[in-house]
Scaffold this motif. Structure first.
Motif, PDB file in Angstrom:
ATOM      1  N   THR A 153       6.587  50.828 -52.459  1.00  0.00           N
ATOM      2  CA  THR A 153       5.756  50.373 -51.344  1.00  0.00           C
ATOM      3  C   THR A 153       5.749  48.855 -51.343  1.00  0.00           C
ATOM      4  O   THR A 153       5.366  48.237 -52.335  1.00  0.00           O
ATOM      5  CB  THR A 153       4.313  50.900 -51.459  1.00  0.00           C
ATOM      6  OG1 THR A 153       4.327  52.328 -51.499  1.00  0.00           O
ATOM      7  CG2 THR A 153       3.471  50.442 -50.280  1.00  0.00           C
ATOM      8  N   ALA A 154       6.180  48.266 -50.223  1.00  0.00           N
ATOM      9  CA  ALA A 154       6.260  46.812 -50.121  1.00  0.00           C
ATOM     10  C   ALA A 154       5.448  46.348 -48.924  1.00  0.00           C
ATOM     11  O   ALA A 154       5.673  46.799 -47.794  1.00  0.00           O
ATOM     12  CB  ALA A 154       7.711  46.366 -49.984  1.00  0.00           C
ATOM     13  N   THR A 155       4.506  45.426 -49.169  1.00  0.00           N
ATOM     14  CA  THR A 155       3.613  44.942 -48.118  1.00  0.00           C
ATOM     15  C   THR A 155       3.712  43.429 -48.019  1.00  0.00           C
ATOM     16  O   THR A 155       3.483  42.717 -49.004  1.00  0.00           O
ATOM     17  CB  THR A 155       2.155  45.350 -48.413  1.00  0.00           C
ATOM     18  OG1 THR A 155       2.080  46.770 -48.531  1.00  0.00           O
ATOM     19  CG2 THR A 155       1.226  44.886 -47.309  1.00  0.00           C
ATOM     20  N   GLY A 156       4.057  42.950 -46.830  1.00  0.00           N
ATOM     21  CA  GLY A 156       4.165  41.518 -46.624  1.00  0.00           C
ATOM     22  C   GLY A 156       2.812  40.868 -46.466  1.00  0.00           C
ATOM     23  O   GLY A 156       1.831  41.502 -46.056  1.00  0.00           O
ATOM     24  N   GLY A 157       2.744  39.578 -46.779  1.00  0.00           N
ATOM     25  CA  GLY A 157       1.512  38.824 -46.602  1.00  0.00           C
ATOM     26  C   GLY A 157       1.290  38.443 -45.147  1.00  0.00           C
ATOM     27  O   GLY A 157       2.127  38.714 -44.272  1.00  0.00           O
ATOM     28  N   ASN A 158       0.186  37.817 -44.864  1.00  0.00           N
ATOM     29  CA  ASN A 158      -0.162  37.424 -43.495  1.00  0.00           C
ATOM     30  C   ASN A 158       0.160  35.951 -43.244  1.00  0.00           C
ATOM     31  O   ASN A 158       0.083  35.110 -44.154  1.00  0.00           O
ATOM     32  CB  ASN A 158      -1.652  37.655 -43.228  1.00  0.00           C
ATOM     33  CG  ASN A 158      -1.995  39.129 -43.147  1.00  0.00           C
ATOM     34  OD1 ASN A 158      -1.249  39.920 -42.579  1.00  0.00           O
ATOM     35  ND2 ASN A 158      -3.121  39.504 -43.737  1.00  0.00           N
ATOM     36  N   VAL A 159       0.518  35.672 -41.973  1.00  0.00           N
ATOM     37  CA  VAL A 159       0.687  34.292 -41.520  1.00  0.00           C
ATOM     38  C   VAL A 159      -0.637  33.849 -40.903  1.00  0.00           C
ATOM     39  O   VAL A 159      -1.052  34.367 -39.866  1.00  0.00           O
ATOM     40  CB  VAL A 159       1.822  34.185 -40.487  1.00  0.00           C
ATOM     41  CG1 VAL A 159       1.951  32.742 -39.994  1.00  0.00           C
ATOM     42  CG2 VAL A 159       3.136  34.669 -41.080  1.00  0.00           C
ATOM     43  N   ALA A 160      -1.307  32.914 -41.548  1.00  0.00           N
ATOM     44  CA  ALA A 160      -2.669  32.556 -41.143  1.00  0.00           C
ATOM     45  C   ALA A 160      -2.728  32.046 -39.709  1.00  0.00           C
ATOM     46  O   ALA A 160      -3.692  32.300 -38.985  1.00  0.00           O
ATOM     47  CB  ALA A 160      -3.226  31.510 -42.104  1.00  0.00           C
ATOM     48  N   THR A 161      -1.686  31.341 -39.259  1.00  0.00           N
ATOM     49  CA  THR A 161      -1.722  30.725 -37.928  1.00  0.00           C
ATOM     50  C   THR A 161      -1.559  31.729 -36.806  1.00  0.00           C
ATOM     51  O   THR A 161      -2.011  31.498 -35.679  1.00  0.00           O
ATOM     52  CB  THR A 161      -0.620  29.658 -37.817  1.00  0.00           C
ATOM     53  OG1 THR A 161       0.643  30.262 -38.151  1.00  0.00           O
ATOM     54  CG2 THR A 161      -0.906  28.489 -38.754  1.00  0.00           C
ATOM     55  N   THR A 162      -0.908  32.865 -37.068  1.00  0.00           N
ATOM     56  CA  THR A 162      -0.653  33.848 -36.014  1.00  0.00           C
ATOM     57  C   THR A 162      -1.307  35.191 -36.284  1.00  0.00           C
ATOM     58  O   THR A 162      -1.448  36.007 -35.373  1.00  0.00           O
ATOM     59  CB  THR A 162       0.860  34.079 -35.855  1.00  0.00           C
ATOM     60  OG1 THR A 162       1.387  34.676 -37.061  1.00  0.00           O
ATOM     61  CG2 THR A 162       1.576  32.768 -35.573  1.00  0.00           C
ATOM     62  N   GLN A 164       0.088  37.489 -37.879  1.00  0.00           N
ATOM     63  CA  GLN A 164       1.165  38.450 -38.059  1.00  0.00           C
ATOM     64  C   GLN A 164       1.468  38.658 -39.537  1.00  0.00           C
ATOM     65  O   GLN A 164       1.180  37.816 -40.381  1.00  0.00           O
ATOM     66  CB  GLN A 164       2.431  37.988 -37.331  1.00  0.00           C
ATOM     67  CG  GLN A 164       2.287  37.935 -35.821  1.00  0.00           C
ATOM     68  CD  GLN A 164       3.551  37.456 -35.150  1.00  0.00           C
ATOM     69  OE1 GLN A 164       4.244  36.572 -35.646  1.00  0.00           O
ATOM     70  NE2 GLN A 164       3.868  38.048 -34.014  1.00  0.00           N
ATOM     71  N   ARG A 165       2.084  39.818 -39.813  1.00  0.00           N
ATOM     72  CA  ARG A 165       2.432  40.152 -41.192  1.00  0.00           C
ATOM     73  C   ARG A 165       3.886  39.781 -41.453  1.00  0.00           C
ATOM     74  O   ARG A 165       4.759  40.026 -40.619  1.00  0.00           O
ATOM     75  CB  ARG A 165       2.213  41.637 -41.450  1.00  0.00           C
ATOM     76  CG  ARG A 165       2.363  42.019 -42.928  1.00  0.00           C
ATOM     77  CD  ARG A 165       2.113  43.501 -43.135  1.00  0.00           C
ATOM     78  NE  ARG A 165       0.732  43.878 -42.862  1.00  0.00           N
ATOM     79  CZ  ARG A 165      -0.264  43.737 -43.716  1.00  0.00           C
ATOM     80  NH1 ARG A 165      -0.046  43.197 -44.904  1.00  0.00           N
ATOM     81  NH2 ARG A 165      -1.475  44.137 -43.391  1.00  0.00           N
ATOM     82  N   ASN A 193       5.360  47.865 -45.150  1.00  0.00           N
ATOM     83  CA  ASN A 193       4.319  47.386 -44.242  1.00  0.00           C
ATOM     84  C   ASN A 193       4.636  45.937 -43.883  1.00  0.00           C
ATOM     85  O   ASN A 193       4.534  45.048 -44.721  1.00  0.00           O
ATOM     86  CB  ASN A 193       2.945  47.486 -44.906  1.00  0.00           C
ATOM     87  CG  ASN A 193       2.591  48.917 -45.250  1.00  0.00           C
ATOM     88  OD1 ASN A 193       2.677  49.802 -44.422  1.00  0.00           O
ATOM     89  ND2 ASN A 193       2.194  49.154 -46.508  1.00  0.00           N
ATOM     90  N   GLY A 194       5.041  45.744 -42.632  1.00  0.00           N
ATOM     91  CA  GLY A 194       5.460  44.420 -42.196  1.00  0.00           C
ATOM     92  C   GLY A 194       6.903  44.401 -41.755  1.00  0.00           C
ATOM     93  O   GLY A 194       7.403  43.395 -41.254  1.00  0.00           O
ATOM     94  N   GLY A 195       7.601  45.509 -41.939  1.00  0.00           N
ATOM     95  CA  GLY A 195       8.978  45.600 -41.464  1.00  0.00           C
ATOM     96  C   GLY A 195       9.992  45.143 -42.490  1.00  0.00           C
ATOM     97  O   GLY A 195       9.664  44.650 -43.578  1.00  0.00           O
ATOM     98  N   ILE A 196      11.253  45.327 -42.128  1.00  0.00           N
ATOM     99  CA  ILE A 196      12.384  44.933 -42.966  1.00  0.00           C
ATOM    100  C   ILE A 196      13.066  43.753 -42.286  1.00  0.00           C
ATOM    101  O   ILE A 196      13.484  43.840 -41.126  1.00  0.00           O
ATOM    102  CB  ILE A 196      13.370  46.100 -43.143  1.00  0.00           C
ATOM    103  CG1 ILE A 196      12.657  47.258 -43.863  1.00  0.00           C
ATOM    104  CG2 ILE A 196      14.610  45.664 -43.923  1.00  0.00           C
ATOM    105  CD1 ILE A 196      13.448  48.540 -43.877  1.00  0.00           C
TER     106      ILE A 196
END
Length: 349
Positions: A153-162, A164-165, A193-196
């Motif tokens: 399971t791989a989950t990307g972090g968030n972009v604070a300005t947008t 988006q993940r 989670n966040g796409g490839i």
């Protein structure tokens, strides 16, 4: 308590917590013994020209665990701020890696990544802000990411300005690289989670890959480890595709399996989920049926009683509702058979 791991083999055989960063130097192999647990609060640094490989003693339920939490702008397993990472290979165990403005497994903030390979085990990787779950940190590059086996399971972090993940697997925000590969006979369950980020190798993928709640079977994989389709997720088995469950392995379906493909193998299918009628499901286990005739020898024209006793299928997901179990009786065989009628099952008879 050792925080500098030089060339060689290391074993975790108890519950160990290290509250600082561990540095890998050279080629390091780490074995997680059954029932053992290692927590590294500060991350495991694998700098450029170094390699780190994790193994489990077994693939049983009590396989050892590794939890690595990155420190300031560093990966859970990988490198620190503005530094390049070496090669990381996970062959087994339960591995959880959390980055701090860096990948869970891979590059640090603005750091470049080497090659990451996962061959087995239960792996959960969560990226910090602007970073991938598995792959690159913010503005950093990353090498090839190969996930051959295991539950990942791989989950990307968030972009604070947008809001988006970032990609669950791939490069971080404004980064590059990170092509996902599975190998020819890949059999992993991959939940992203966040796409490839980079799908250029998609035509040669093999395994089960979920992006969010929707998953797809790629190639014709054979599951080697017990895996679960969680509730709320839908797995599609496309036409001309076969998902095989190896003997002794269990596929737990608590979600939905759909498509026009085939489920096959000698393994078990269990769970509370549903399998679409369009799926060719060869994993169903036939009930054992024994038929007795009384009297066993009778003259022509006399009355006989035929009884069928069935034992329930051990595969719970294929059982009909209690009041829908039925047996159909025939006289004759193949195209010459004649139906005597359908009888409801009462109990097991």
């Amino acid at each position: 308590s050792t925080t500098t791991w030089d060339n060689g083999w290391y074993v975790v055989n108890s519950t160990v917590t290290i509250n600082s960063q561990v540095t890998v130097s050279g080629t390091v192999h780490l074995i997680l013994a059954d029932g053992a647990s290692l927590t590294v609060n500060g991350g495991i640094k694998v700098a450029e020209n170094n390699s780190f490989t994790v193994y489990a003693q077994s693939v049983e339920k009590n396989m050892g665990t590794l939890t690595a939490v990155g420190g300031n702008q560093s990966a859970g397993i990988g490198n620190r701020y503005n530094e390049s990472v070496g090669n990381i290979t996970i062959n087994g165990g339960t591995v959880t890696a959390i980055g701090s403005y860096a990948a869970g497994i891979g590059g640090g903030n603005q750091g470049s990544g080497g090659n990451i390979t996962i061959n087995g085990g239960t792996v959960k990787a969560t990226g910090g802000g602007y970073a991938a779950g598995i792959g690159g940190g913010r503005s950093g590059s990353v090498g090839n990411i190969t996930i051959h086996g295991g539950n990942v399971t791989a989950t990307g972090g968030n972009v604070a300005t947008t809001g988006q993940r970032v990609a669950g697997i791939g490069s971080g925000f404004m980064g590059s690289g990170g092509i996902l590969k599975t190998g020819e006979d890949g059999h992993a369950l991959i939940v992203v989670n966040g796409g490839i980020g980079d799908k250029r190798n998609q035509k040669s993928w093999s395994g089960i890959i979920f992006e969010g709640d929707n998953g797809k079977v790629y190639g014709n994989p054979t599951i080697q480890e017990n895996i679960e389709i969680p509730s709320g997720k839908t797995l599609t088995v496309p036409e001309n595709t076969t998902l095989t469950v190896k003997d002794g392995v269990t596929l737990t379906n608590n979600g939905t399996i759909t498509g026009n493909g085939t489920l096959d193998g000698e393994g078990n299918l269990v769970g509370s989920g549903t399998v679409a009628q369009t799926i060719t499901n060869n994993l169903k286990k036939d009930s054992a049926v024994s038929v007795t005739v009384s009297p066993s020898s009778a003259t022509y024209g006399s009355k006989v009683s035929i009884t069928a006793t069935i034992s329930r299928a051990t595969n719970a997901i294929t059982l009909a509702a209690e009041n829908q179990n039925q047996v159909e009786f025939f006289v004759g065989t193949n195209s010459n058979k004649k139906s005597l009628g359908i009888v409801n099952v009462s109990g097991d008879t």
